[in-house]
Structures are given as structure tokens and as C-alpha cells.
Design a protein around this motif. Sequence first.
Motif, PDB file in Angstrom:
ATOM      1  N   LEU A   8       8.762 -25.497 -26.478  1.00 17.00           N
ATOM      2  CA  LEU A   8       8.644 -24.381 -26.787  1.00 17.00           C
ATOM      3  C   LEU A   8       9.213 -23.895 -28.208  1.00 17.00           C
ATOM      4  CD1 LEU A   8       9.868 -22.721 -23.369  1.00 17.00           C
ATOM      5  CD2 LEU A   8       7.417 -22.633 -24.296  1.00 17.00           C
ATOM      6  N   ALA A   9       8.523 -23.252 -29.063  1.00 17.25           N
ATOM      7  CA  ALA A   9       9.139 -22.594 -30.253  1.00 17.25           C
ATOM      8  C   ALA A   9       9.692 -21.281 -30.301  1.00 17.25           C
ATOM      9  CB  ALA A   9       7.729 -22.804 -31.567  1.00 17.25           C
ATOM     10  N   ILE A  10      10.728 -21.205 -30.926  1.00 17.33           N
ATOM     11  CA  ILE A  10      11.413 -19.896 -31.215  1.00 17.33           C
ATOM     12  C   ILE A  10      11.263 -19.494 -32.524  1.00 17.33           C
ATOM     13  CG2 ILE A  10      13.830 -18.819 -31.860  1.00 17.33           C
ATOM     14  CD1 ILE A  10      13.150 -18.786 -28.884  1.00 17.33           C
ATOM     15  N   ALA A  11      10.888 -18.272 -32.786  1.00 15.46           N
ATOM     16  CA  ALA A  11      10.626 -17.697 -34.198  1.00 15.46           C
ATOM     17  C   ALA A  11      11.745 -18.134 -35.101  1.00 15.46           C
ATOM     18  CB  ALA A  11      10.194 -16.340 -34.335  1.00 15.46           C
ATOM     19  N   ALA A  12      11.333 -18.358 -36.490  1.00 12.09           N
ATOM     20  CA  ALA A  12      12.438 -18.740 -37.523  1.00 12.09           C
ATOM     21  C   ALA A  12      13.399 -17.515 -37.835  1.00 12.09           C
ATOM     22  CB  ALA A  12      11.942 -19.281 -38.836  1.00 12.09           C
ATOM     23  N   GLU A  13      14.570 -17.809 -37.877  1.00 10.28           N
ATOM     24  CA  GLU A  13      15.556 -16.574 -38.095  1.00 10.28           C
ATOM     25  C   GLU A  13      15.480 -16.154 -39.460  1.00 10.28           C
ATOM     26  OE1 GLU A  13      20.192 -16.219 -37.734  1.00 10.28           O
ATOM     27  OE2 GLU A  13      19.441 -18.201 -36.960  1.00 10.28           O
TER      28      GLU A  13
ATOM     29  N   VAL B 253      15.303 -18.470 -23.927  1.00 12.33           N
ATOM     30  CA  VAL B 253      16.848 -18.862 -24.241  1.00 12.33           C
ATOM     31  C   VAL B 253      16.883 -20.540 -24.247  1.00 12.33           C
ATOM     32  CG1 VAL B 253      17.559 -16.741 -23.342  1.00 12.33           C
ATOM     33  CG2 VAL B 253      17.886 -18.720 -21.912  1.00 12.33           C
ATOM     34  N   GLY B 254      16.200 -21.260 -23.209  1.00 14.57           N
ATOM     35  CA  GLY B 254      16.098 -22.585 -23.394  1.00 14.57           C
ATOM     36  C   GLY B 254      15.758 -23.398 -24.661  1.00 14.57           C
ATOM     37  N   ALA B 255      14.521 -22.489 -24.918  1.00 13.25           N
ATOM     38  CA  ALA B 255      14.057 -23.371 -26.490  1.00 13.25           C
ATOM     39  C   ALA B 255      14.929 -22.736 -27.475  1.00 13.25           C
ATOM     40  CB  ALA B 255      12.504 -22.531 -26.712  1.00 13.25           C
ATOM     41  N   ALA B 256      15.841 -21.875 -27.495  1.00 12.80           N
ATOM     42  CA  ALA B 256      16.774 -21.646 -28.459  1.00 12.80           C
ATOM     43  C   ALA B 256      17.994 -22.484 -28.318  1.00 12.80           C
ATOM     44  CB  ALA B 256      17.166 -20.293 -28.375  1.00 12.80           C
ATOM     45  N   GLY B 257      18.222 -23.349 -27.185  1.00  8.85           N
ATOM     46  CA  GLY B 257      19.068 -24.180 -27.088  1.00  8.85           C
ATOM     47  C   GLY B 257      20.540 -23.666 -26.084  1.00  8.85           C
ATOM     48  N   TYR B 258      20.119 -22.808 -25.587  1.00  8.50           N
ATOM     49  CA  TYR B 258      21.147 -22.251 -24.777  1.00  8.50           C
ATOM     50  C   TYR B 258      20.960 -22.678 -23.154  1.00  8.50           C
ATOM     51  CZ  TYR B 258      24.450 -18.961 -22.472  1.00  8.50           C
ATOM     52  OH  TYR B 258      25.517 -18.514 -21.721  1.00  8.50           O
ATOM     53  N   ARG B 259      22.138 -23.417 -22.855  1.00  9.55           N
ATOM     54  CA  ARG B 259      22.160 -24.025 -21.568  1.00  9.55           C
ATOM     55  C   ARG B 259      22.835 -22.933 -20.636  1.00  9.55           C
ATOM     56  NH1 ARG B 259      21.981 -28.958 -19.711  1.00  9.55           N
ATOM     57  NH2 ARG B 259      23.976 -28.677 -18.760  1.00  9.55           N
ATOM     58  N   TRP B 260      22.344 -22.556 -19.508  1.00  9.27           N
ATOM     59  CA  TRP B 260      22.920 -21.482 -18.780  1.00  9.27           C
ATOM     60  C   TRP B 260      22.854 -21.950 -17.080  1.00  9.27           C
ATOM     61  CZ3 TRP B 260      19.269 -19.668 -15.303  1.00  9.27           C
ATOM     62  CH2 TRP B 260      17.820 -19.883 -15.473  1.00  9.27           C
ATOM     63  N   ALA B 261      23.613 -21.015 -16.411  1.00  6.59           N
ATOM     64  CA  ALA B 261      23.929 -21.119 -15.186  1.00  6.59           C
ATOM     65  C   ALA B 261      23.231 -19.898 -14.560  1.00  6.59           C
ATOM     66  CB  ALA B 261      25.151 -21.152 -14.486  1.00  6.59           C
ATOM     67  N   SER B 262      23.297 -18.593 -15.359  1.00  6.51           N
ATOM     68  CA  SER B 262      22.822 -17.273 -14.780  1.00  6.51           C
ATOM     69  C   SER B 262      22.648 -16.595 -16.268  1.00  6.51           C
ATOM     70  CB  SER B 262      23.859 -16.460 -14.477  1.00  6.51           C
ATOM     71  OG  SER B 262      24.404 -17.024 -13.010  1.00  6.51           O
TER      72      SER B 262
END
Length: 178
Positions: free
Chosen positions: A22-27, A107-116
Motif C-alpha cells: 500500500l502507498a501513502i501520499a507523499a508528505e 497506518v500499516g502502510a505508513a509503518g506503524y505497528r499496532w496492537a490497538s
Amino acid sequence: MTFRFRALRRGVGALAACAGALAIAAEPGPATRNCGHDDFMATALARINAARARGATCGSHGRFDPAPPVAWNDTLARAAEAHARDMVARDRFSHVAAPGRTLADRVGAAGYRWASLGENIAGGYPSIDAVVAGWVKSPGHCRNLMTAKFTEVGLACVPGNASSTYPNYWTLNLGRPP
């Protein structure tokens, strides 16, 4: 002014495989994700943490005791910005982005690892104070703000354009890493 919210739970693992696809828009930079508000991050954290410190009655979701403060997370903020930009670009107010990407996908595509994870969106609010106050008055949004399991947040406000329904679009991502 309009709101929507979403909350997710999952075990550790699973999302990493699809995140790379997945791609996230450029910042484009912080000035475009704060709708011109000064000290955006500090003000947002102060308002969110003040609401959490007070506790709240969240309508049908019940009473929440005061919750610990949350910390700012730039990865959640970038994912929030990408979603707000998508809502502006498509003039669509939804938790689902094009093409069918969910909060977990974004959020996964942005690189955030999460539990909730949780997400609040809003349209048309002129300030951080106004949007946080509105979320506290809305049962589902209030629940997301007051849920003690969330330890990190990222907020973005993206100005609408001439064809947008709202003058600005807000996305708040709430998370807890594994």
C-alpha cells in the motif's frame, strides 16, 4: 459539522505483509496538515490530554474514568494526513479511503505497528479546541478519546478546496504499539 469514528483490535503480527503493498501520499510538510494552526502538535496534545485527564460520560458507551496522557506519534500523524487528503481529494467523508483502504491498511502502510487502533474524523470544525470538544460530545468519538489502552496519537487537519463539502477535514489516529 460531521463526525465518524472507528476502533480496531488485533493481535501482534499479520499486517506487515500487506503494508508494503500500500502507498501513502507523499508528505507535503507540516504547514499543510495543520490548517494554519500555530503550535499544532503541542496544542492538540494538550487538549486531548486535558479531556482524558477529566474523564467523561460518553453517552451510550458509559462513564470513563480519567485516562493517562497520550504521546504524539509522527507516523500516526502522517497516516492521518494522508487520509484527510484523500477525503478532500474525493470530497468523501468516510473511514474508508480509496480504493477501499481501511484504517488498519493506512497506518500499516505508513509503518506503524499496532496492537490497538482507533480513528476519529470530523469536517468543518475551525479549531483544535472545537474539534476536540465536539468529539467529547459524541459518544463513539468520546470513547476513542477516553480509552486508556490508546497510548499514542497523530492528528491532521487538511484544508478543503473549492469543491469540498467542508472547509477542512480532520483525522485523529489513536494507537497502542505491541
